[in-house]
Write a protein that holds these residues in place. Structure first.
Motif, short mmCIF file in Angstrom:
data_model
loop_
_atom_site.label_atom_id
_atom_site.label_comp_id
_atom_site.label_asym_id
_atom_site.label_seq_id
_atom_site.Cartn_x
_atom_site.Cartn_y
_atom_site.Cartn_z
N VAL A 183 -33.83 -47.37 -53.78
CA VAL A 183 -34.59 -46.60 -54.96
C VAL A 183 -33.92 -45.68 -55.51
N ASP A 184 -32.50 -45.19 -55.17
CA ASP A 184 -31.85 -44.32 -55.61
C ASP A 184 -31.96 -44.11 -57.17
N PRO A 185 -31.84 -45.11 -57.92
CA PRO A 185 -31.83 -45.00 -59.48
C PRO A 185 -33.17 -44.11 -60.04
N ILE A 186 -34.27 -44.62 -59.21
CA ILE A 186 -35.52 -44.25 -59.72
C ILE A 186 -36.33 -43.13 -58.91
N GLU A 187 -35.64 -42.67 -57.79
CA GLU A 187 -36.41 -41.84 -56.72
C GLU A 187 -36.84 -40.74 -57.46
N GLY A 188 -36.25 -39.89 -58.57
CA GLY A 188 -36.57 -38.79 -58.99
C GLY A 188 -38.01 -38.75 -59.81
N TYR A 189 -38.56 -40.03 -60.30
CA TYR A 189 -39.80 -39.85 -60.79
C TYR A 189 -40.93 -40.87 -59.93
N LEU A 190 -40.17 -41.60 -59.00
CA LEU A 190 -41.05 -42.64 -58.26
C LEU A 190 -41.63 -41.68 -57.23
N PRO A 246 -42.54 -38.54 -56.99
CA PRO A 246 -43.50 -37.44 -57.33
C PRO A 246 -44.87 -38.49 -57.88
N SER A 247 -44.62 -39.69 -58.01
CA SER A 247 -45.91 -40.37 -58.51
C SER A 247 -46.36 -40.78 -57.17
N LEU A 248 -45.92 -40.62 -55.90
CA LEU A 248 -46.65 -41.03 -54.86
C LEU A 248 -47.37 -39.82 -54.04
N ASP A 249 -47.12 -38.64 -54.61
CA ASP A 249 -47.26 -37.33 -53.79
C ASP A 249 -48.80 -37.26 -53.69
N MET A 250 -49.62 -37.84 -54.35
CA MET A 250 -51.16 -37.59 -54.30
C MET A 250 -51.49 -38.36 -53.11
N TYR A 251 -51.03 -39.60 -52.85
CA TYR A 251 -51.32 -40.43 -51.89
C TYR A 251 -50.72 -39.91 -50.61
N VAL A 252 -49.60 -39.32 -50.55
CA VAL A 252 -48.64 -38.99 -49.49
C VAL A 252 -49.59 -37.65 -49.04
N PRO A 273 -42.73 -40.06 -48.39
CA PRO A 273 -42.97 -40.77 -49.65
C PRO A 273 -42.36 -42.28 -49.56
N LEU A 274 -40.89 -42.16 -49.35
CA LEU A 274 -40.23 -43.40 -49.09
C LEU A 274 -40.80 -44.46 -48.10
N VAL A 275 -41.62 -44.07 -47.19
CA VAL A 275 -42.44 -44.95 -46.29
C VAL A 275 -43.50 -45.65 -46.92
#
Length: 241
Positions: A160-167, A169-175, A183-185
């Protein structure tokens, strides 16, 4: 909360019966067959009387969806609990098979829960009264096994390296609600979960018959590949500690 008074018990019984009738209508004719008029006719009561139990048809359907997700959650978790406790991958595969089997045996229910929105019936974004965690109650059991693989240091994360920068943060609420996970888990789980759902949904909705005559064989082949990916050695995310 368990009903304690006579009035509460009668109300709980009426609510349960209304949802049972709604489910029978769903099974017989699909989501569009659910209506307050049809329910009141089968129960021998006025349509207006139903509003004492549900504010609207959408509220009733939302409650039914929540109940169905809880039922599916119990089925998948039971399958998990019957699998070897020391092998998260086998537990995930057991839940996947149970998820698929329940869907094949309850196609109309599956369509209401996880299919496209139906005109006149509340969808997941318009549920006024369903439990907030109705959908999550199924996925959380799967996530628990992914978390265990991560803790063991063997969870394979998709690149997910190419999109990690915005991917991420989008998981922050759940994490934020699961501080024990990275987040990557969660991303690895979601990536696997959506693929699994896609295969099962295509089979249940009849979108594979043009190419596959033995859908169970295809599913098992995909499940075997899924297991190999989970057991891989590359792109591992170190577990805690």
């Amino acid at each position: 909360m368990v009903p304690t008074t006579w009035r509460e018990r009668r109300r709980a019984e009426a609510v349960a019966e209304i949802k049972d009738v709604a489910r029978r209508l769903l099974v017989a004719g699909g989501p569009s067959a659910i209506s307050l008029r049809a329910i009141s006719r089968e129960m021998g009561m006025t349509t207006s009387a139903l509003y004492r139990y549900f504010a609207s048809l959408d509220a009733l359907v939302a409650a039914l969806r929540g109940e169905l997700f809880e039922e599916l959650g119990r089925v998948t978790q039971s399958a998990r609990d019957e699998a070897p406790t020391d092998d998260p991958i086998l537990r995930v595969l057991a839940m996947a098979r149970a998820f698929r089997q329940w869907g094949l045996e309850h196609r109309q229910e599956f369509g209401l829960m996880l299919g496209p929105p139906v005109a006149g019936v509340a969808g997941p974004d318009q549920e006024p009264s369903a439990p907030d965690d109705a959908v999550a109650c199924v996925g959380v059991a799967f996530l628990g096994e992914f978390a265990e693989l991560w803790r063991r240091g063997t969870l394979v994360i998709p690149a997910v390296d190419p999109i990690e920068g915005y991917l991420v943060p989008s998981l922050d609420m759940y994490v934020a609600e699961r501080a024990d996970l990275e987040p990557l888990v969660v991303f690895a789980f979601l990536s696997a979960w959506t693929k699994l759902y896609g295969i099962i949904a295509m089979e249940i909705f009849g979108h594979m018959t043009w190419a596959v005559t033995d859908t169970e064989e295809f599913f098992e082949a995909e499940l075997a590949e899924f297991a190999r990916q989970l057991a891989g050695e590359t792109n591992n995310v170190p577990g805690p500690g």
